[in-house]
Design a protein around this motif. Structure first.
Motif, PDB file in Angstrom:
ATOM      1  N   ASP A 242      53.437  21.504  21.655  1.00 55.75           N
ATOM      2  CA  ASP A 242      54.836  21.171  21.393  1.00 55.75           C
ATOM      3  C   ASP A 242      55.206  19.790  21.931  1.00 55.75           C
ATOM      4  O   ASP A 242      56.208  19.624  22.625  1.00 55.75           O
ATOM      5  CB  ASP A 242      55.769  22.241  21.964  1.00 55.75           C
ATOM      6  N   ALA A 243      54.357  18.808  21.647  1.00 57.47           N
ATOM      7  CA  ALA A 243      54.623  17.422  22.056  1.00 57.47           C
ATOM      8  C   ALA A 243      54.044  16.503  20.999  1.00 57.47           C
ATOM      9  O   ALA A 243      52.833  16.481  20.786  1.00 57.47           O
ATOM     10  CB  ALA A 243      53.990  17.129  23.411  1.00 57.47           C
ATOM     11  N   LYS A 244      54.900  15.766  20.346  1.00 55.87           N
ATOM     12  CA  LYS A 244      54.448  14.881  19.278  1.00 55.87           C
ATOM     13  C   LYS A 244      53.975  13.544  19.837  1.00 55.87           C
ATOM     14  O   LYS A 244      54.384  13.141  20.923  1.00 55.87           O
ATOM     15  CB  LYS A 244      55.565  14.664  18.264  1.00 55.87           C
ATOM     16  N   PRO A 245      53.110  12.869  19.078  1.00 58.14           N
ATOM     17  CA  PRO A 245      52.675  11.535  19.503  1.00 58.14           C
ATOM     18  C   PRO A 245      53.878  10.639  19.788  1.00 58.14           C
ATOM     19  O   PRO A 245      54.868  10.658  19.071  1.00 58.14           O
ATOM     20  CB  PRO A 245      51.872  11.032  18.297  1.00 58.14           C
ATOM     21  N   GLY A 246      53.782   9.908  20.894  1.00 59.07           N
ATOM     22  CA  GLY A 246      54.862   9.035  21.326  1.00 59.07           C
ATOM     23  C   GLY A 246      55.657   9.623  22.480  1.00 59.07           C
ATOM     24  O   GLY A 246      56.449   8.931  23.114  1.00 59.07           O
ATOM     25  N   SER A 247      55.456  10.902  22.767  1.00 59.43           N
ATOM     26  CA  SER A 247      56.171  11.535  23.880  1.00 59.43           C
ATOM     27  C   SER A 247      55.262  11.574  25.115  1.00 59.43           C
ATOM     28  O   SER A 247      54.184  10.989  25.121  1.00 59.43           O
ATOM     29  CB  SER A 247      56.597  12.951  23.484  1.00 59.43           C
ATOM     30  N   THR A 248      55.705  12.261  26.148  1.00 60.01           N
ATOM     31  CA  THR A 248      54.876  12.494  27.328  1.00 60.01           C
ATOM     32  C   THR A 248      54.909  13.974  27.656  1.00 60.01           C
ATOM     33  O   THR A 248      55.832  14.690  27.260  1.00 60.01           O
ATOM     34  CB  THR A 248      55.369  11.701  28.565  1.00 60.01           C
ATOM     35  N   VAL A 249      53.889  14.445  28.379  1.00 59.01           N
ATOM     36  CA  VAL A 249      53.847  15.819  28.877  1.00 59.01           C
ATOM     37  C   VAL A 249      53.454  15.774  30.349  1.00 59.01           C
ATOM     38  O   VAL A 249      52.882  14.793  30.823  1.00 59.01           O
ATOM     39  CB  VAL A 249      52.858  16.721  28.104  1.00 59.01           C
ATOM     40  N   THR A 250      53.756  16.845  31.034  1.00 58.04           N
ATOM     41  CA  THR A 250      53.376  16.957  32.438  1.00 58.04           C
ATOM     42  C   THR A 250      52.000  17.597  32.537  1.00 58.04           C
ATOM     43  O   THR A 250      51.745  18.625  31.905  1.00 58.04           O
ATOM     44  CB  THR A 250      54.386  17.819  33.217  1.00 58.04           C
ATOM     45  N   ALA A 251      51.134  16.984  33.317  1.00 57.92           N
ATOM     46  CA  ALA A 251      49.837  17.569  33.643  1.00 57.92           C
ATOM     47  C   ALA A 251      49.849  17.882  35.125  1.00 57.92           C
ATOM     48  O   ALA A 251      50.360  17.106  35.931  1.00 57.92           O
ATOM     49  CB  ALA A 251      48.708  16.614  33.314  1.00 57.92           C
ATOM     50  N   THR A 252      49.296  19.016  35.488  1.00 55.92           N
ATOM     51  CA  THR A 252      49.168  19.388  36.891  1.00 55.92           C
ATOM     52  C   THR A 252      47.707  19.247  37.285  1.00 55.92           C
ATOM     53  O   THR A 252      46.839  19.869  36.680  1.00 55.92           O
ATOM     54  CB  THR A 252      49.648  20.826  37.134  1.00 55.92           C
ATOM     55  N   ILE A 253      47.463  18.400  38.280  1.00 56.13           N
ATOM     56  CA  ILE A 253      46.110  18.169  38.774  1.00 56.13           C
ATOM     57  C   ILE A 253      46.058  18.703  40.199  1.00 56.13           C
ATOM     58  O   ILE A 253      46.892  18.343  41.032  1.00 56.13           O
ATOM     59  CB  ILE A 253      45.755  16.671  38.772  1.00 56.13           C
ATOM     60  N   ALA A 254      45.099  19.570  40.473  1.00 57.04           N
ATOM     61  CA  ALA A 254      44.927  20.114  41.814  1.00 57.04           C
ATOM     62  C   ALA A 254      43.521  19.799  42.297  1.00 57.04           C
ATOM     63  O   ALA A 254      42.548  19.970  41.561  1.00 57.04           O
ATOM     64  CB  ALA A 254      45.167  21.616  41.816  1.00 57.04           C
ATOM     65  N   VAL A 255      43.437  19.296  43.521  1.00 54.13           N
ATOM     66  CA  VAL A 255      42.161  19.031  44.166  1.00 54.13           C
ATOM     67  C   VAL A 255      42.209  19.730  45.519  1.00 54.13           C
ATOM     68  O   VAL A 255      43.015  19.368  46.381  1.00 54.13           O
ATOM     69  CB  VAL A 255      41.897  17.524  44.337  1.00 54.13           C
TER      70      VAL A 255
END
Length: 148
Positions: A98-111
């Motif tokens: 549900d995110a079209k090209p040109g938008s941004t999304v949140t990614a969660t990175i855990a280390v």
């Protein structure tokens, strides 16, 4: 007069920036380069591209997830000095993006026990100059997922 004023502005080459389509980030001892999502034309499916490197002296348990989609979080362990690339041969696919090209999304990175949310760009099919069909040889065209 203008030539003299040009010497007063900071040199742009001294400022760090991500010279790529994606973003850079770091979480604990893991650095992330060129993190982005390639989305289908309708924004329903995505493919995460990124490179992760462990510069630490101990193993890093890495997990990445895109909460807006329905992908399972991807988990792996990076040994000290090890790198991993999510690309054409090692895919991290997201359905229900549900995110079209040109938008941004949140990614969660855990280390290990450190978690960071980052906003990553969503790219799509590249239309080559003179090719208005979107079927040309753009950088990512072969990796763009199909619509749902």
């Amino acid at each position: 007069l203008l030539a003299g004023l040009a010497g007063c502005s900071p040199a742009r080459t001294n400022l760090p920036y991500a010279a790529s389509d994606g973003i850079r980030a770091s979480v604990a001892d893991v650095s992330v380069a060129n993190l982005l999502v390639l989305a289908s034309d309708d924004g329903s499916n995505g493919r995460v591209l990124a490179a992760f490197s462990n510069s630490g002296a101990s193993p890093a348990d890495l997990t990445i997830s895109i909460p807006s989609g329905t992908s399972e979080p991807t988990a792996t362990t990076l040994e000290p000095g090890e790198s991993i690339n999510f690309n054409a041969s090692k895919a991290l696919l997201v359905s229900g993006l549900d995110a079209k090209p040109g938008s941004t999304v949140t990614a969660t990175i855990a280390v290990n026990d450190v978690t960071k949310d980052v906003q990553i760009p969503v790219l799509g099919r590249h239309i080559d100059s003179g090719d208005l069909t979107g079927t040309g040889t753009g950088t990512y065209n072969d990796l763009v997922p199909e619509n749902s």
